[in-house]
Write a protein that holds these residues in place. Structure first.
Motif, PDB file in Angstrom:
ATOM      1  N   MET A 153       0.723  -1.398   0.108  1.00 41.22           N
ATOM      2  CA  MET A 153       0.056  -0.021  -0.174  1.00 41.22           C
ATOM      3  C   MET A 153       0.778   1.182  -0.161  1.00 41.22           C
ATOM      4  SD  MET A 153      -2.997   1.191   2.816  1.00 41.22           S
ATOM      5  CE  MET A 153      -4.000   0.215   2.264  1.00 41.22           C
ATOM      6  N   ASN A 154       0.726   2.394  -1.112  1.00 43.59           N
ATOM      7  CA  ASN A 154       1.525   3.253  -0.905  1.00 43.59           C
ATOM      8  C   ASN A 154       0.312   4.567  -0.479  1.00 43.59           C
ATOM      9  OD1 ASN A 154      -0.409   4.272  -3.135  1.00 43.59           O
ATOM     10  ND2 ASN A 154       1.163   3.399  -4.652  1.00 43.59           N
ATOM     11  N   THR A 155       0.982   6.033  -0.665  1.00 37.65           N
ATOM     12  CA  THR A 155       0.321   6.920   0.206  1.00 37.65           C
ATOM     13  C   THR A 155      -1.211   7.143  -0.517  1.00 37.65           C
ATOM     14  OG1 THR A 155       2.185   8.005   0.652  1.00 37.65           O
ATOM     15  CG2 THR A 155       0.170   9.422   0.479  1.00 37.65           C
ATOM     16  N   ASP A 204      -2.921   4.943  -2.283  1.00 35.22           N
ATOM     17  CA  ASP A 204      -3.713   3.876  -2.020  1.00 35.22           C
ATOM     18  C   ASP A 204      -4.385   4.173  -0.884  1.00 35.22           C
ATOM     19  OD1 ASP A 204      -3.087   2.460  -4.429  1.00 35.22           O
ATOM     20  OD2 ASP A 204      -1.433   1.445  -3.558  1.00 35.22           O
ATOM     21  N   ALA A 205      -3.624   4.430   0.126  1.00 31.66           N
ATOM     22  CA  ALA A 205      -4.126   4.615   1.801  1.00 31.66           C
ATOM     23  C   ALA A 205      -5.405   5.692   1.615  1.00 31.66           C
ATOM     24  CB  ALA A 205      -3.082   5.200   2.643  1.00 31.66           C
ATOM     25  N   PHE A 237      -0.552  -2.315   7.732  1.00 27.61           N
ATOM     26  CA  PHE A 237       0.355  -1.192   7.363  1.00 27.61           C
ATOM     27  C   PHE A 237       0.591  -0.139   8.605  1.00 27.61           C
ATOM     28  CE2 PHE A 237      -1.728  -3.006   3.666  1.00 27.61           C
ATOM     29  CZ  PHE A 237      -0.441  -3.475   2.967  1.00 27.61           C
ATOM     30  N   SER A 269       3.847   1.908   7.666  1.00 29.86           N
ATOM     31  CA  SER A 269       4.969   1.757   7.118  1.00 29.86           C
ATOM     32  C   SER A 269       4.887   2.644   5.659  1.00 29.86           C
ATOM     33  CB  SER A 269       5.140   0.260   6.628  1.00 29.86           C
ATOM     34  OG  SER A 269       3.737  -0.085   6.080  1.00 29.86           O
ATOM     35  N   VAL A 270       3.736   3.033   5.623  1.00 25.88           N
ATOM     36  CA  VAL A 270       3.387   4.056   4.312  1.00 25.88           C
ATOM     37  C   VAL A 270       4.136   5.611   4.473  1.00 25.88           C
ATOM     38  CG1 VAL A 270       1.551   4.886   2.764  1.00 25.88           C
ATOM     39  CG2 VAL A 270       1.301   2.794   4.071  1.00 25.88           C
ATOM     40  N   GLN A 271       4.830   5.721   3.311  1.00 24.90           N
ATOM     41  CA  GLN A 271       5.668   7.024   3.234  1.00 24.90           C
ATOM     42  C   GLN A 271       5.439   7.669   1.910  1.00 24.90           C
ATOM     43  OE1 GLN A 271       7.037   8.572   5.782  1.00 24.90           O
ATOM     44  NE2 GLN A 271       6.366   7.054   6.919  1.00 24.90           N
ATOM     45  N   THR A 275       3.615  10.311   4.802  1.00 29.16           N
ATOM     46  CA  THR A 275       2.754   9.917   5.642  1.00 29.16           C
ATOM     47  C   THR A 275       1.336  10.359   5.061  1.00 29.16           C
ATOM     48  OG1 THR A 275       4.008  10.028   7.419  1.00 29.16           O
ATOM     49  CG2 THR A 275       1.610  10.361   7.827  1.00 29.16           C
ATOM     50  N   PRO A 276       0.177   9.549   4.916  1.00 26.16           N
ATOM     51  CA  PRO A 276      -1.132  10.091   4.558  1.00 26.16           C
ATOM     52  C   PRO A 276      -1.673  10.559   5.688  1.00 26.16           C
ATOM     53  CG  PRO A 276      -0.740   7.700   3.932  1.00 26.16           C
ATOM     54  CD  PRO A 276       0.267   7.940   5.032  1.00 26.16           C
ATOM     55  N   GLN A 308       0.171  14.257  -0.058  1.00 28.88           N
ATOM     56  CA  GLN A 308      -0.352  13.184   0.714  1.00 28.88           C
ATOM     57  C   GLN A 308      -1.311  13.598   1.559  1.00 28.88           C
ATOM     58  OE1 GLN A 308       1.981  15.662   0.996  1.00 28.88           O
ATOM     59  NE2 GLN A 308       2.693  16.088   2.899  1.00 28.88           N
TER      60      GLN A 308
END
Length: 305
Positions: free
Chosen positions: A1-3, A5-6, A71, A89-91, A93-94, A123
């Motif tokens: 999952m990326n920013t 996606d979140a 995540f 872990s997502v960067q 940061t959302p 983000q």
């Protein structure tokens, strides 16, 4: 999952809140027409409180979704911007800035003042949640509709709309990165020219000397130095109404407003209730409330025209 996606997944869950009733508090049904009219006049004052309570519950709802568990988790920032961020872990940061809107008020009074420079990775998004009591002026708070927008797009629309040098300036915050977190400045501000006509002409010559792109807003240090030359040389006043979301003229916000106003609710469209309760025509308001919030659409439009 990326920013992205979140943010996208969170936005889907927030969209699903439309029609959801929060068991946060329950406003009692008025015991008379007079008390109903009085309640209709002051009910909007609950919006800041309900806004905070809705924020709390929204974060809990997001954290109950299993898709986020591997995540990280959503956490509120109080104080701080944005209201909630995804720690894990997502960067980068959302984040979500949650704004509650009570559509019987005169406008969306929430402000959005953070600098474009805070959204360089896109983000952070803004979540607008329109709410009303489930029986218009009493009952539990109910979410009417939700709109999730890019924070960068809102900040850019704000700056492009307001900035008009030398008559109106949008200024970035000064560099405060060396200060402690509670003293750092992140907000832009708007300033309105207050000098004489002769001074305005002089200021126009200065802006013209900046070249063809001199009137296009830029959050860069070089451009901000040009603006500060104006504000130190001429008289400006701080605009206390700057950055109200209803005045930003963001296409997504405008579309959302119209959608909410067209939403059927308790016998009329929300926009009709807004128009009626803002009309100060007590006899008409009493009649509508006496009929248990069920006056026919045509009659209201005819009487208010």
């Amino acid at each position: 999952m990326n920013t992205q996606d979140a943010i996208s997944v969170a936005a889907q869950y927030l969209d699903n809140l439309s029609g959801h009733t929060f068991d946060l508090l329950n406003i009692s049904k008025p015991i008379s027409v007079e008390s109903a009219v009085n309640l209709a006049k002051v009910i909007s004052k609950l919006s800041p409180l309900l806004g905070n309570l809705i924020e709390f519950n929204t974060v809990e709802i997001l954290n109950n979704q299993e898709i986020f568990v591997p995540f990280g988790e959503w956490k509120r920032q109080d104080p701080g911007f944005p209201d909630t961020i995804f720690i894990g872990s997502v960067q980068p940061t959302p984040g979500l800035e949650i704004k509650a809107w009570f559509p019987l008020a005169t406008e969306i009074t929430a402000r959005f003042k953070d600098s474009q420079n805070h959204f360089q990775f896109d983000q952070t998004y803004v979540a607008l949640l329109a709410w009303l009591p489930e029986a218009l002026i009493y009952g539990k708070p109910k979410i009417l509709d939700v709109c999730v927008l890019s924070g960068f797009s809102v900040a850019k629309a704000r700056d492009d709309h307001y900035h008009n040098p030398p008559d109106y300036l949008v200024l970035e915050p000064e560099d405060t990165t060396q200060r402690t977190a509670n003293l750092q400045q992140t907000n832009t501000n708007g300033y309105k020219f207050q000098g004489t006509n002769e001074e305005l002409l002089e200021a126009e010559k200065i802006v013209n000397s900046w070249g063809k792109d001199g009137r296009i807003y830029q959050p860069t240090q070089d451009y901000q130095m040009l603006l500060r030359q104006l504000i130190t040389r001429f008289k400006y006043r701080l605009d206390t109404n700057f950055a109200k979301m209803d005045r930003i003229v963001h296409p997504g916000i405008e579309k959302f407003k119209q959608r909410v106003y067209k939403t059927p609710f308790c016998g009329m469209e929300v926009g009709q209730w807004n128009k009626l309760l803002a009309s100060r025509r007590e006899e008409l308001i009493q009649s509508a409330l006496r009929e248990h919030l069920a006056i026919k659409k045509g009659n209201i439009d005819e009487l208010l025209d």
